[in-house]
Scaffold this motif. Structure first.
Motif, PDB file in Angstrom:
ATOM      1  N   SER A   1      38.454  92.498 110.370  1.00  7.30           N
ATOM      2  CA  SER A   1      38.700  91.172 109.792  1.00  7.30           C
ATOM      3  C   SER A   1      39.409  90.320 110.825  1.00  7.30           C
ATOM      4  CB  SER A   1      39.564  91.291 108.526  1.00  7.30           C
ATOM      5  OG  SER A   1      40.009  90.029 108.099  1.00  7.30           O
ATOM      6  N   TRP A   2      38.749  89.257 111.277  1.00  5.90           N
ATOM      7  CA  TRP A   2      39.338  88.410 112.302  1.00  5.90           C
ATOM      8  C   TRP A   2      40.588  87.694 111.789  1.00  5.90           C
ATOM      9  CZ3 TRP A   2      35.797  85.655 116.290  1.00  5.90           C
ATOM     10  CH2 TRP A   2      34.898  86.583 116.835  1.00  5.90           C
ATOM     11  N   ARG A   3      40.609  87.385 110.512  1.00  3.70           N
ATOM     12  CA  ARG A   3      41.741  86.654 109.949  1.00  3.70           C
ATOM     13  C   ARG A   3      43.016  87.481 109.990  1.00  3.70           C
ATOM     14  NH1 ARG A   3      41.001  83.939 104.140  1.00  3.70           N
ATOM     15  NH2 ARG A   3      39.470  82.814 105.408  1.00  3.70           N
ATOM     16  N   HIS A   4      42.871  88.826 109.943  1.00  6.49           N
ATOM     17  CA  HIS A   4      44.043  89.697 109.905  1.00  6.49           C
ATOM     18  C   HIS A   4      44.061  90.644 111.100  1.00  6.49           C
ATOM     19  CE1 HIS A   4      43.023  88.681 105.656  1.00  6.49           C
ATOM     20  NE2 HIS A   4      44.303  88.353 105.653  1.00  6.49           N
ATOM     21  N   VAL A   5      43.461  90.236 112.207  1.00 11.90           N
ATOM     22  CA  VAL A   5      43.373  91.115 113.366  1.00 11.90           C
ATOM     23  C   VAL A   5      44.776  91.506 113.830  1.00 11.90           C
ATOM     24  CG1 VAL A   5      43.366  89.254 115.086  1.00 11.90           C
ATOM     25  CG2 VAL A   5      42.217  91.429 115.587  1.00 11.90           C
TER      26      VAL A   5
ATOM     27  N   ALA B   1      39.045  85.376 121.387  1.00 11.04           N
ATOM     28  CA  ALA B   1      38.378  84.747 120.248  1.00 11.04           C
ATOM     29  C   ALA B   1      39.031  85.173 118.937  1.00 11.04           C
ATOM     30  CB  ALA B   1      36.899  85.110 120.248  1.00 11.04           C
ATOM     31  N   ARG B   2      39.347  86.457 118.832  1.00  5.02           N
ATOM     32  CA  ARG B   2      39.965  86.955 117.600  1.00  5.02           C
ATOM     33  C   ARG B   2      41.389  86.425 117.428  1.00  5.02           C
ATOM     34  NH1 ARG B   2      35.869  89.871 118.945  1.00  5.02           N
ATOM     35  NH2 ARG B   2      34.857  91.326 117.490  1.00  5.02           N
ATOM     36  N   ALA B   3      42.154  86.433 118.506  1.00  7.88           N
ATOM     37  CA  ALA B   3      43.523  85.911 118.423  1.00  7.88           C
ATOM     38  C   ALA B   3      43.528  84.425 118.078  1.00  7.88           C
ATOM     39  CB  ALA B   3      44.239  86.153 119.753  1.00  7.88           C
TER      40      ALA B   3
ATOM     41  N   ARG C   1      42.715  84.003 114.342  1.00 10.54           N
ATOM     42  CA  ARG C   1      43.851  84.324 113.476  1.00 10.54           C
ATOM     43  C   ARG C   1      44.907  83.223 113.556  1.00 10.54           C
ATOM     44  NH1 ARG C   1      47.551  89.712 112.496  1.00 10.54           N
ATOM     45  NH2 ARG C   1      49.266  88.596 111.536  1.00 10.54           N
ATOM     46  N   SER C   2      45.181  82.733 114.760  1.00  7.67           N
ATOM     47  CA  SER C   2      46.171  81.662 114.909  1.00  7.67           C
ATOM     48  C   SER C   2      45.744  80.413 114.150  1.00  7.67           C
ATOM     49  CB  SER C   2      46.360  81.324 116.390  1.00  7.67           C
ATOM     50  OG  SER C   2      46.839  82.453 117.101  1.00  7.67           O
ATOM     51  N   LEU C   3      44.437  80.096 114.225  1.00  6.98           N
ATOM     52  CA  LEU C   3      43.929  78.910 113.527  1.00  6.98           C
ATOM     53  C   LEU C   3      44.057  79.056 112.021  1.00  6.98           C
ATOM     54  CD1 LEU C   3      42.494  76.180 113.602  1.00  6.98           C
ATOM     55  CD2 LEU C   3      40.307  77.422 113.607  1.00  6.98           C
TER      56      LEU C   3
ATOM     57  N   ARG D   1      46.705  77.717 107.025  1.00  4.46           N
ATOM     58  CA  ARG D   1      47.357  78.137 105.786  1.00  4.46           C
ATOM     59  C   ARG D   1      48.757  77.531 105.685  1.00  4.46           C
ATOM     60  NH1 ARG D   1      45.964  83.435 105.770  1.00  4.46           N
ATOM     61  NH2 ARG D   1      47.741  84.013 107.068  1.00  4.46           N
ATOM     62  N   THR D   2      49.451  77.486 106.820  1.00  2.00           N
ATOM     63  CA  THR D   2      50.793  76.894 106.825  1.00  2.00           C
ATOM     64  C   THR D   2      50.752  75.410 106.515  1.00  2.00           C
ATOM     65  OG1 THR D   2      51.508  78.526 108.452  1.00  2.00           O
ATOM     66  CG2 THR D   2      52.869  76.556 108.203  1.00  2.00           C
ATOM     67  N   GLN D   3      49.779  74.706 107.118  1.00  4.06           N
ATOM     68  CA  GLN D   3      49.667  73.273 106.888  1.00  4.06           C
ATOM     69  C   GLN D   3      49.263  72.953 105.463  1.00  4.06           C
ATOM     70  OE1 GLN D   3      51.394  72.466 109.816  1.00  4.06           O
ATOM     71  NE2 GLN D   3      50.251  70.590 109.436  1.00  4.06           N
ATOM     72  N   ALA D   4      48.524  73.887 104.836  1.00  7.16           N
ATOM     73  CA  ALA D   4      48.061  73.645 103.463  1.00  7.16           C
ATOM     74  C   ALA D   4      49.189  73.760 102.447  1.00  7.16           C
ATOM     75  CB  ALA D   4      46.945  74.630 103.106  1.00  7.16           C
TER      76      ALA D   4
END
Length: 613
Positions: free
Chosen positions: A69-73, A123-125, A128-130, A135-138
């Motif tokens: 999972s790229w979101r939780h790499v 790419a994965r890092a 995840r950072s994005l 999520r923080t901005q939301a």
């Protein structure tokens, strides 16, 4: 296996990974020839691209990289990625060199592998950072409350990772016990000061809340709780593993509680052995509506018991337990009885109807002063005769295990309650000798924090009324453990114990009752000036300290670090029959002196008088 391979081949990550792998292969030629690739070598690059892509893809498949999972790499995922790239590079080198391409630059193989790892990991890092930034901005930052984290760098790091899944908080700084950490930055959050400056740091950051990231009972947590509870700071902590595993639990912060002061490390349970003991079995619990009995029911239910038979003399306690268990364990079959363990025939009828494989006997009178004057016969009939009835019934129905909940007050007792529990232990050992098929075990432990009749609910009520908080003596100390820990160790002792053994629990360090009262006052947001402490003097039968006798001279070690076996003299012959006959003939109100004299005969270590210090 084939289905997993098919899912990996269909992974959307290939849409990014394959172009990046091709780019890494071409860039390797570009770098090898100082940014200008001669035409013959450019042809080699194009010719070998399919081979390099196929080999790299095979390596990534072998390392299961497409299933990440790229979101939780995480770092573990990146290590798998590195292994997959390394394997792909080896395959690529073998095939490309096997093609014997004239003049092929071998350094491209190493450069290409390094570039592939760099691009894929980057790419994965970046993804995840994005996603974390999005999520923080939301989150509505206006409603986020400033939060300080109190703990070491390692503890703060874990807390920051956990807080990423908890909304409503904005970490504004870290407070560390180590002076050398001040000024360092962790995940973008700065260490602002030491624990002594917590109040100053909180005011500077306009933070009214601090998260204690250290484990329960650590010196840091004790210091913060004792120093800052009730000082204008709202102290929070992370939930424990047991709390997160509870039905309906959510990952959220909670208020610090008194048990966080104790320093009790998590109990190491033989989960496999306990599952084998309880899973699919019928278990009977007496005193099931009490604090310990109810927790025993919850712990047993977690191990997949088929049927739980709950017996308690209190109708309301039984009803409350029924509602709680039905809500938490809707699939479990629970049977609930209002019955008194002093009535052997009633207990026998219940046991023979359900034939439990394990009997946990928690029914008892435990209030020392109340049992000391006017109720001595009640303590004996419930604690001794009730135990005798339960133990006999367990053997008659062929139960595999019987566990008696005993107390530290049974050691050199100075009160009727403690002597009655010591006599109950003797009765259990006597019954054990007559029912070889059943393992009989007794478990001694000290005070259970927050249990019914304990000092904490009393102090809490007194604080709510404005005081005073009554403590019998300024130097009185007690051992404490939490209700879940006590229940878990009871189950562990029941699993590992041999018949007739008496287990002593490691209760940790004793706690001064006066210190406990002061902390409760401060945690309520008040001071001792507002809620005073009054010392009332030792009550009849009360000791300044309780003896567990958990040393090498009086106990033997077991494989479990928190359990020891007490060395006790064997019970007298016919003790069960003697007890039964005397209690039957005692009547409703036997003379107190006669009762104590008889109890001294049965329990020689019992001192039948108030102890004066």
């Amino acid at each position: 296996m084939l289905s997993e391979l098919w899912r990996s081949l269909r992974s959307k990550s290939w849409w990014v990974d394959l172009p990046l792998l091709a780019l890494a292969w071409w860039a390797a030629f570009w770098l090898r020839f100082n940014l200008t690739v001669p035409q013959p070598y450019w042809d080699q690059a194009l010719q070998t691209t399919p081979v390099a892509l196929a080999c790299m893809a095979a390596g990534l498949l072998a390392a299961r990289v497409p299933r990440q999972s790229w979101r939780h790499v995480s770092l573990a995922d990146l290590r798998h990625l590195a292994a997959g790239v390394a394997l792909g590079a080896v395959l690529t080198a073998a095939l490309v060199l096997g093609l014997r391409i004239n003049g092929f630059p071998r350094s491209v193989l190493v450069i290409g592998a390094l570039l592939a790892l760099l691009l894929l990991a980057g790419a994965r890092a970046a993804w995840r950072s994005l996603t974390e930034y999005t999520r923080t901005q939301a989150r509505p930052t206006a409603s986020a409350q400033p939060l300080l984290i109190v703990g070491t760098i390692d503890e703060a790091d874990q807390a920051l990772r956990t807080l990423k899944g908890v909304a409503g908080w904005q970490v504004v700084g870290i407070v560390s016990p180590h002076a050398q950490d001040v000024g360092r930055t962790l995940q973008g959050v700065r260490v602002l000061g030491g624990v002594a400056a917590l109040d100053e740091v909180a005011r500077g950051q306009h933070a009214a809340t601090a998260l204690l990231a250290s484990a329960p009972g650590t010196p840091l947590r004790r210091e913060v709780m004792l120093r800052w509870s009730g000082a204008g700071l709202n102290l929070l902590t992370l939930p424990t593993a047991d709390e997160l595993l509870a039905p309906g639990a959510a990952a959220s912060l909670r208020q610090v509680r008194l048990e966080d002061l104790l320093g009790r490390t998590p109990v190491q349970l033989d989960a496999q052995g306990l599952s084998g003991l309880f899973s699919g079995q019928t278990v009977l619990v007496t005193g099931a509506g009490g604090s310990i009995g109810a927790e025993l029911c919850r712990q047993v239910a977690r191990f997949g018991v088929a049927k739980l038979v709950c017996v308690d003399v209190s109708e309301f306690a039984t009803y409350r337990l029924e509602q709680a268990l039905q809500r938490s364990f809707p699939q479990m079959r629970g049977v609930y009885y209002t019955a008194n363990v002093r009535e052997a025939e009633r207990l026998r009828a219940i046991a023979f109807e359900h034939r439990p494989s394990v009997v946990l006997h928690a029914a008892a009178y435990k209030h020392v002063p109340l049992m000391e004057t006017g109720n001595e016969i009640e303590a004996l009939r419930t604690n001794v005769l009730g135990t005798l009835n339960a133990a006999r019934v367990a053997g008659e129905v062929g139960a595999a295990r019987f566990v008696l909940i005993s107390t530290d007050k049974a050691v050199n007792p100075t009160n009727v309650m403690g002597a009655s529990k010591r006599l109950a232990e003797q009765v259990v050992q006597a019954v054990a000798a007559r029912h070889a098929a059943t393992r009989y075990v007794s478990v001694r432990f000290g005070n259970v924090l927050g249990s019914s009749g304990s000092v904490v609910p009393l102090f809490t009520a007194q604080i709510a009324q404005g005081g005073p908080v009554t403590v019998t003596h300024p130097d009185i100390v007690r051992y404490f453990m939490t209700i879940p820990e006590a229940a878990q160790l009871v189950l562990q002792a029941g699993l590992m114990g041999q018949s007739g053994q008496i287990f002593v629990l490691d209760m940790g360090e004793p706690v001064k009752i006066a210190e406990l009262a002061r902390l409760l006052i401060r945690m309520s947001g008040k001071t001792e000036a507002e809620v005073p402490i009054a010392f009332t003097g030792l009550r009849p039968g009360e000791k300044l300290y309780e003896e567990l006798l958990a040393d090498d001279e009086t106990t033997e070690p077991t494989p479990h670090p928190k359990l020891r076996v007490a060395k006790v003299a064997p019970p007298a012959d016919e003790v069960a029959e003697t007890v039964e006959a005397w209690l039957a003939a005692a009547g409703g109100a036997p003379d107190a002196a006669v009762l104590r004299g008889w109890l001294v005969e049965r329990v020689p270590e019992y001192q039948a008088r108030p102890v004066r210090f």
